[in-house]
Scaffold this active site. Structure first.
Site, short mmCIF file in Angstrom:
data_model
loop_
_atom_site.label_atom_id
_atom_site.label_comp_id
_atom_site.label_asym_id
_atom_site.label_seq_id
_atom_site.Cartn_x
_atom_site.Cartn_y
_atom_site.Cartn_z
CD GLN A 501 -2.79 1.60 0.40
OE1 GLN A 501 -2.96 0.55 -0.58
NE2 GLN A 501 -3.17 3.00 0.15
CD GLU A 502 2.88 3.77 3.93
OE1 GLU A 502 3.02 4.54 3.27
OE2 GLU A 502 2.10 3.91 4.91
CB SER A 503 6.52 2.00 -1.39
OG SER A 503 7.11 0.76 -1.46
#
Length: 651
Positions: A501-503
């Site tokens: 989700q983050e990167s």
């Protein structure tokens, strides 16, 4: 129905940066870098020697481009146009024309400038001003002044290159009161009071000056209109813009007063319905997210006829917060038909009906077929299997090899391996623009084989391959996540879902606020976590190393897990929004069932983040043939489904 809209997103706040270094470079890559440096310095002899030694190396156009850029001040349009013809399949051809056009304008070489300017797709304001100046220089004053007027009335400062054009236009008497008026209002709408005052000073007529004085006064004291409606009447020039200016300005300091003003005057001052919606939604959602006692009544005043679906959704959330299931059902019924069928509202409609005594087993089983957070929730509650709808693809090895052999993909791979991701992304965009969806899908698999997972995920989205989960949910660092998660006391699947989700698994991603690496750690958080857990972090660049980032990110995630009593929902929200905010939200609404707490998170980004991460974890476990759970036993007990009926305190 399968709905891809939730789980195909990549965190949009992430910027792509270049890796600090690769483990090793080939001799040709080393020679390329050396020759590129020589080209940037204008060392023609070294460039020619390097180009000869590089032979058919794919990135030779980048060296030639750099060498041409090094002598931009002596290039002619023919040089740039020739480069464009020779390397038309590269993103460099447009860059050179752009740079040379700007350079020619700065040098006032108008004949050459006018040869090249028409080849630009979207000239900048600076280049447009150079064009206007070239029109003046070639005797086309009327065209120059028409352009000057258009550029001058913008609500922001224009580049210094525009000053000679504006000066000539103003000296010719071209600046009229209408221009001063338009720029002053535009500047106020952009919040630029100093520019508005400057523009107002250019007006000569008393009536225009009075109009602009009133606009500036409303900007400075927007509440005055609430107490004195006579300040703006239907006969006032620009009365619609003045009302919206006052409301927009007032909402920043006194949202309730802004809503009062808007509701009172939007009809009085004949704001068209299509022009009302944006401001109504903006203020309504802000009010709803405050969860004030009068939030529901405020939204009802803003949108009494349920025309704005975003506000209707927030009215439903406010009813959820009160556990008023009858009202939840009624409000869902006010949504447009297509929105009612969204898995989010189908889930809450099922909960509302269940709380009113209806058996919703069939509805939950139907909803469990969705590969979404709400589909997975429904699957757990109805004891149904999680539906992945996974469609793995058998790639044509011959076609894949052919694609990889094309010059754009050869350049792309070299740039990726060299860490030149801006250029690699530009090559991707250029190369895939005209490909069929099937070929775009194949290209995504190709770059996935290189390890460029972020671009592969984007390629799956670009080609709308929602069900190819192998490419959308890669797992490039399983051992690192397992090792780090065991030390942190969390599951590796959860940490992997956070990184996805983050990167989207880009090691050197950096957000606009400075978060870095796979798990997007802020520098302060990284340093604190490293010290607390005795983990190595010699400098912040190490956050771009997968092992370091995963160790620190997992350790911090473990901290959040323990800080929030082993509840992954609260911990996931804290990882995204910060533990202080989550504690505040729990203090305000911690008595709510867990799924309602998620739905009422006031930050849209965090709400989607929590839902995505939990759903991603299910997908990763199912793809790996591991037992999958959306929520733990203790978390499931907190769902509305498992709570006795009752109402919480009124808002």
């Amino acid at each position: 129905m399968q709905r891809p809209t939730l789980l195909h997103l990549i965190a949009t706040s992430v910027l792509i940066t270049s890796p600090t270094a690769f483990a090793s470079l080939s001799p040709q890559q080393e020679l390329y870098k050396k020759t590129l440096v020589a080209a940037e310095k204008g060392d023609s002899a070294s460039v020619q020697k390097g180009l000869k030694q590089l032979k058919q190396y794919p990135l030779k156009p980048y060296i030639i481009y750099a060498e041409l850029r090094s002598r931009l001040n002596t290039l002619r349009p023919a040089d740039a146009l020739d480069f464009s013809r020779r390397y038309s399949d590269t993103p460099l051809e447009g860059r050179l024309r752009w740079a040379l056009t700007t350079s020619l304008g700065k040098r006032n070489e108008w004949q050459a400038f006018r040869e090249l300017y028409p080849s630009l797709d979207r000239p900048s304001a600076e280049q447009q001003c150079y064009w206007g100046r070239s029109e003046l220089a070639t005797g086309h004053k009327e065209a120059a002044y028409t352009l000057a007027a258009r550029l001058w009335v913008e609500g922001h400062s224009q580049p210094d290159a525009c000053d000679p054009l504006f000066d000539s236009w103003m000296k010719s008497g071209g600046l009229k009161d209408r221009h001063a008026h338009d720029r002053a209002l535009a500047a106020l709408e952009e919040g630029n009071i100093s520019l508005a005052r400057y523009a107002a000073k250019q007006a000569s007529q008393a009536s225009t000056k009075a109009q602009l004085d009133k606009a500036i006064e409303l900007f400075l004291n927007p509440k005055s209109l609430l107490t004195n409606a006579a300040l703006v009447t239907p006969k006032t020039p620009d009365h619609r813009r003045l009302l919206m200016l006052a409301v927009n300005r007032l909402r920043r300091s006194d949202l309730d007063a802004a809503i009062d003003l808007w509701v009172r005057d939007r009809a009085r001052l004949s704001i068209p319905a299509e022009e009302q919606s944006e401001l109504s939604v903006r203020m309504g959602t802000l009010k709803a997210k405050h969860y004030d006692p009068d939030s529901e009544s405020a939204l009802a005043r803003i949108d009494p006829e349920f025309r704005l679906e975003e506000l209707t959704e927030w009215r439903a959330r406010l009813a959820l917060k009160r556990l008023d299931w009858v009202e939840v059902e009624r409000l869902i019924g006010k949504l447009p038909a297509n929105k009612q069928m969204h898995e989010r509202w189908q889930y809450w409609l099922s909960m509302a009906k269940m709380k009113q005594g209806t058996d919703v087993t069939t509805q939950l089983k139907t909803l469990s077929g969705d590969r979404t957070f709400y589909g997975f929730l429904a699957a757990e509650l109805s004891h149904s299997p999680f539906s992945l709808d996974h469609e793995p693809i058998a790639m044509d090895a011959h076609k894949l090899k052919e694609l990889e052999a094309t010059p754009p993909f050869q350049r792309m791979r070299e740039l990726y391996e060299l860490g030149e991701l801006y250029d690699a992304r530009s090559e991707w965009n250029n190369a895939t623009r005209d490909l069929s969806p099937d070929d775009q899908h194949m290209a995504a698999h190709l770059v996935k084989r290189w390890g460029w997972h972020t671009q592969a995920i984007r390629g799956a989205i670009q080609s709308e391959q929602w069900n190819d989960l192998d490419i959308r949910f890669p797992d490039p660092y399983p051992e690192l996540f397992v090792d780090a998660s065991e030390r942190a006391g969390i599951t590796s699947t959860w940490a992997t879902a956070i990184a996805r989700q983050e990167s989207a698994f880009w090691e050197t991603a950096r957000s606009r606020v400075g978060a870095r690496g796979l798990m997007q750690l802020m520098p302060t958080t990284a340093r604190h976590t490293a010290k607390k857990h005795s983990l190595p972090l010699a400098n912040l660049d190490e956050l771009y190393q997968p092992r370091t980032n995963i160790n620190l990110g997992s350790a911090y995630l473990g901290e959040m897990y323990r800080e929030f009593n082993n509840n992954r929902v609260y911990a996931t929200a804290a990882y995204n929004a910060g533990p202080h905010r989550v504690k505040a939200w729990m203090k305000e609404r911690g008595n709510l069932p867990l799924d309602i707490w998620i739905e009422t998170i006031p930050f849209d980004e965090t709400r989607n983040y929590v839902q995505n991460v939990l759903a991603f974890a299910v997908i990763y476990d199912r793809l790996a043939d591991r037992p999958a759970r959306l929520l733990s036993d203790s978390e499931r007990k907190l769902l509305a489904y498992n709570q006795p009926q009752g109402k919480s305190d009124k808002l």
